[in-house]
Design an enzyme around this catalytic site. Structure first.
Site, PDB file in Angstrom:
ATOM      1  CB  CYS A 127      -5.839 -25.871   7.334  1.00  0.00           C
ATOM      2  SG  CYS A 127      -6.484 -25.772   9.003  1.00  0.00           S
ATOM      3  CG  ASP A 146      -0.224  -0.024   2.509  1.00  0.00           C
ATOM      4  OD1 ASP A 146       1.002   0.175   2.525  1.00  0.00           O
ATOM      5  OD2 ASP A 146      -0.877  -0.203   3.554  1.00  0.00           O
ATOM      6  CB  CYS A 169     -11.004 -26.919   7.275  1.00  0.00           C
ATOM      7  SG  CYS A 169      -9.501 -25.969   6.962  1.00  0.00           S
ATOM      8  CG  PHE A 228      -5.687   2.671   5.917  1.00  0.00           C
ATOM      9  CD1 PHE A 228      -7.032   2.926   5.709  1.00  0.00           C
ATOM     10  CD2 PHE A 228      -5.318   1.971   7.057  1.00  0.00           C
ATOM     11  CE1 PHE A 228      -7.978   2.481   6.618  1.00  0.00           C
ATOM     12  CE2 PHE A 228      -6.260   1.528   7.965  1.00  0.00           C
ATOM     13  CZ  PHE A 228      -7.594   1.778   7.740  1.00  0.00           C
ATOM     14  CB  CYS A 241      -8.906 -28.645  10.236  1.00  0.00           C
ATOM     15  SG  CYS A 241      -9.667 -27.079  10.744  1.00  0.00           S
ATOM     16  CG  HIS A 248      -8.997 -22.775  10.622  1.00  0.00           C
ATOM     17  ND1 HIS A 248      -9.441 -23.815   9.842  1.00  0.00           N
ATOM     18  CD2 HIS A 248     -10.090 -22.005  10.880  1.00  0.00           C
ATOM     19  CE1 HIS A 248     -10.748 -23.698   9.650  1.00  0.00           C
ATOM     20  NE2 HIS A 248     -11.166 -22.616  10.271  1.00  0.00           N
ATOM     21  CG  ASP A 257      -5.891  -5.629   2.015  1.00  0.00           C
ATOM     22  OD1 ASP A 257      -6.497  -4.846   1.264  1.00  0.00           O
ATOM     23  OD2 ASP A 257      -5.466  -5.292   3.144  1.00  0.00           O
ATOM     24  CG  ASP A 263      -5.225   6.612  -0.584  1.00  0.00           C
ATOM     25  OD1 ASP A 263      -4.188   6.390   0.080  1.00  0.00           O
ATOM     26  OD2 ASP A 263      -6.251   5.925  -0.465  1.00  0.00           O
ATOM     27  N   GLY A 283       0.867   3.681   2.251  1.00  0.00           N
ATOM     28  CA  GLY A 283       1.069   4.264   3.566  1.00  0.00           C
ATOM     29  C   GLY A 283       0.006   5.281   3.927  1.00  0.00           C
TER      30      GLY A 283
END
Lengths: 382, 382
Positions: free
Chosen positions: A310, A85, A308, A89, A313, A339, A270, A139, A87
């Site tokens: 993963c 990004d 799941c 934000f 799990c 997870h 994200d 921005d 920066g």
């Protein structure tokens, strides 16, 4: 492309590998995805792209330091794509004291109070030093709510900054191409702002389209507004963006929102929600969210989500995870983050599959049919 | 067996696999080795045995809970061997308020203040519920320094408790054998105490030998005494123990001490030092200990230890680890713990190899030749 919704399946080509979309990008704020190692991200999640935060890395360890060490990919041993990004934000959300001028934004470090100036050009330079595959322009990210007048002034400035940043980025790319004879396959996205005002969002898009950018981001959502409003703003914005460029909505969302954004033509998202929820003991399953510390899980030998696959799990019980959480063991954060992020990435892969098979409307219908607890407004990420 | 020192190479046979000695056991206090997952312990460290803490697991989540969930191996998804201590050390080090009687020790939970009684028999029962491969008997662990009289009274009680615990363990094993027709291949070790008094240590060994135990532990070291004294006590004790049974010195030590204990005939050790040092930013290398936060490592692209083959050293720079440490990222603890434990386990494997090749005296000489910074007294583990 889904024939009846706006959902799209595509591929981003980067110098660090292809990224199939729609995609969710795990957040690696300080050159690390909290609780995970690079090998977890690759072997367990098969994440193709992660996000790094320009603001945090600029302050610590410093972009010049990272450049000297071979760039962010080498520094954090992440061989795949990285989006950073600008920066913006963080400057606007982490800093009480800041001064916005036409030139840029003067702010104080949240670490030690030192003053720094971010300009449209300097944040591109920082991201070039990091070696990011996809950069964002600086921005101004307004709080919610903002008056129409304040939002208009701010959005106009965001547009002017985007022009300056883009010009700087293009100069650098041209110089590079001329010098090296190679196309670095980097990309830079401007960010659509406009608070919650449809007219400002439309004007902003109109101006940013003139940049003929590599892709476009939609920012200023997830700043505390009601979730319906975030979706509405995305819905107004995305149809105006070029069909052949990726669209990235920044900072969303909850698992049930991901399909809503994808249905509105969003390719990239994200959010810190899956990892932050994980660390706080909230685990996302195919049938809803559970709070692992609850007494009902004390002797529960089942995995978090039986559907799941993963690492968490495949072996560990809810009872064990509850124990680790209550005992404050680091392994909890790792297993829970693993997870939750896997759940998010699996949702994205399910959606892509549904789009490619022409079954996205059915997928969306099924997701919408699951009853949800209301979670209120978006939590702003940090 | 080394011909000129007391060093021995052997194999412990357990129901959860063979363990080559000399061995260092990573500490998994609360059913987790802090910062690591079971797969890290297996794939990165090839640890064959870890330690669990009876006191902590008794309080949380409770041994009955663990028994219902299939025992500690299943609960924490650890398929290899587990040794559990008796809880004696923690009762005496974590509790200000406690009352020792002939029956056992009454103490308050450090978590919520609840009163509990540990008896020689009850701590065996807890460890049986956990399904430990190697159990320890309840002992009284004296602070340093203690008067000869206090140490004598305490050591005599430790001997009586060991007799009671061992009788209880033997009854259970006989019942089990009769009922199931199988030998569970469990083991139980009494603990030699005696503070820093050679005569008390010798008397204690003499009494405990009558139990004809599966192995013997040496306790009450690492309680704040000078390191030379810990070694002296081990040196007095080990030659008196049966040559054909494993010998375990509890709670030691620093990397350079491991060969000293092995030279004195010790087969097994455990300590929180490698993992606790890791979390505090101290990394052990083949040429000494480094403190990663130091400015000298800011742009240091080298791995922690160029001679180390662990995941941390194969990819990550000192500069990156320093950044993670300063940023407070969890990944630091994981990478640092992985490295420090790997260093300890590699030292043990090097020693075993040297013993088998008849080169242990040379190995010990080389280790002793490395100049060391003095670290003062042992830090007592928690």
């Amino acid at each position: 492309m889904c024939p009846s919704t706006g959902a799209r399946a595509g591929v981003l080509h980067t110098a660090h590998g292809d990224v199939e979309t729609p995609v969710f990008m795990p957040v690696g704020t300080q050159a690390a995805v909290k609780g995970l190692l690079p090998r977890d991200l690759i072997q367990d999640l098969d994440a193709k792209i992660i996000l790094g935060n320009t603001y945090h890395l600029f302050l610590r360890p410093g972009h010049e330091s990272i450049r000297r060490l071979g760039g962010l990919h080498a520094f954090m041993q992440w061989p795949r794509a990285i989006l950073t990004d600008s920066g913006g934000f963080q400057v606007f959300s982490l800093n009480g004291l800041r001064k916005v001028t036409e030139e840029g934004v003067l702010f104080r470090s949240h670490l030690n109070g030192d003053s720094h100036l971010f300009t449209p050009e300097s944040t591109i330079d920082v991201q070039l030093a990091l070696g990011s595959d996809i950069m964002m322009v600086l921005d101004e990210c307004l709080e919610y709510p903002a008056s129409h007048q304040a939002a208009r002034i701010s959005t106009d400035r965001t547009v002017r900054w985007a022009r300056a940043a883009y010009a700087h980025y293009r100069r650098h790319e041209n110089d590079n191409r001329n010098r090296d004879g190679i196309d670095g396959r980097r990309a830079c996205f401007p960010i659509v702002q406009g608070s919650m005002y449809a007219d400002l969002r439309r004007n902003c898009v109109e101006e940013l389209l003139k940049l003929e950018a590599d892709g476009y981001a939609v920012g200023g959502l997830s700043v505390g507004e009601p979730r319906a409003l975030s979706l509405e703003m995305a819905e107004i914005t995305t149809p105006l963006l070029p069909a052949d460029r990726p669209r990235y909505v920044m900072g969303v969302g909850m698992p049930e929102e991901l399909p809503e954004y994808v249905a509105r033509g969003v390719d990239m998202m994200d959010c810190v929600l899956p990892s932050r929820n994980a660390r706080n003991g909230y685990l996302f399953t195919s049938t809803g969210r559970i709070l692992i510390k609850q007494a009902q899980f004390k002797d529960d030998a089942r995995p978090v989500d039986e559907r799941c696959d993963c690492y968490t799990c495949r072996g560990f019980s809810r009872a064990y995870l509850r124990h680790l959480f209550l005992a404050g063991e680091m392994a909890f954060s790792t297993l829970a983050t693993l997870h939750n992020l896997r759940r998010y990435l699996d949702i994205m892969r399910e959606m892509r599959q549904a789009i490619l098979l022409g079954k996205f409307p059915e997928y969306l219908g099924a997701v919408r049919a699951i009853p949800r607890v209301s979670h209120g407004a978006n939590e702003p990420p940090k």
